[in-house]
Scaffold this motif. Sequence first.
Motif, PDB file in Angstrom:
ATOM      1  N   ARG A   1     -72.304 115.444  46.214  1.00 14.32           N
ATOM      2  CA  ARG A   1     -72.169 115.789  44.809  1.00 14.32           C
ATOM      3  C   ARG A   1     -71.570 114.605  44.070  1.00 14.32           C
ATOM      4  O   ARG A   1     -70.465 114.160  44.393  1.00 14.32           O
TER       5      ARG A   1
ATOM      6  N   SER B   1     -70.147 112.917  40.536  1.00 11.28           N
ATOM      7  CA  SER B   1     -69.452 113.300  39.310  1.00 11.28           C
ATOM      8  C   SER B   1     -69.475 112.140  38.331  1.00 11.28           C
ATOM      9  O   SER B   1     -69.371 110.975  38.742  1.00 11.28           O
TER      10      SER B   1
ATOM     11  N   TYR C   1     -72.219 116.658  36.651  1.00  6.87           N
ATOM     12  CA  TYR C   1     -72.362 116.584  38.101  1.00  6.87           C
ATOM     13  C   TYR C   1     -73.836 116.472  38.496  1.00  6.87           C
ATOM     14  O   TYR C   1     -74.731 116.894  37.762  1.00  6.87           O
TER      15      TYR C   1
END
Length: 114
Positions: free
Chosen positions: A19, A21, A79
């Motif tokens: 993930r 950011s 994200y």
Amino acid sequence: QVQLVESGGGLVQAGGSLRLSCAASRSIFSFNTMGWYRQAPGKERELVAGFISGDRTNYADSVKGRFTISRDSAKNTVYLQMNNLKPEDTAVYYCNARALYTYWGQGTQVTVSS
């Protein structure tokens, strides 16, 4: 001066997840569009996923069904959830925001091993 700071890149095996950011220095709703691009060695930078208008999103065909873009307005953060990663996803991933000007983050490396 607008700053976009990416994090979350790394090395992962094929089939894994990461993930990313992107933290913005001002409200993400102050931008007309926000999204993620990537650039692999020897290739042009390409759009991966983005918010194009309101909650409307678009994705590159190569990542549809595997990647999801989302945002948290309270954290001024966008994200990119990347699942089922493939070696061909290996690239430097950049956060992008457009208002009167276009802004780029410094990039974060994603490497997917086979």
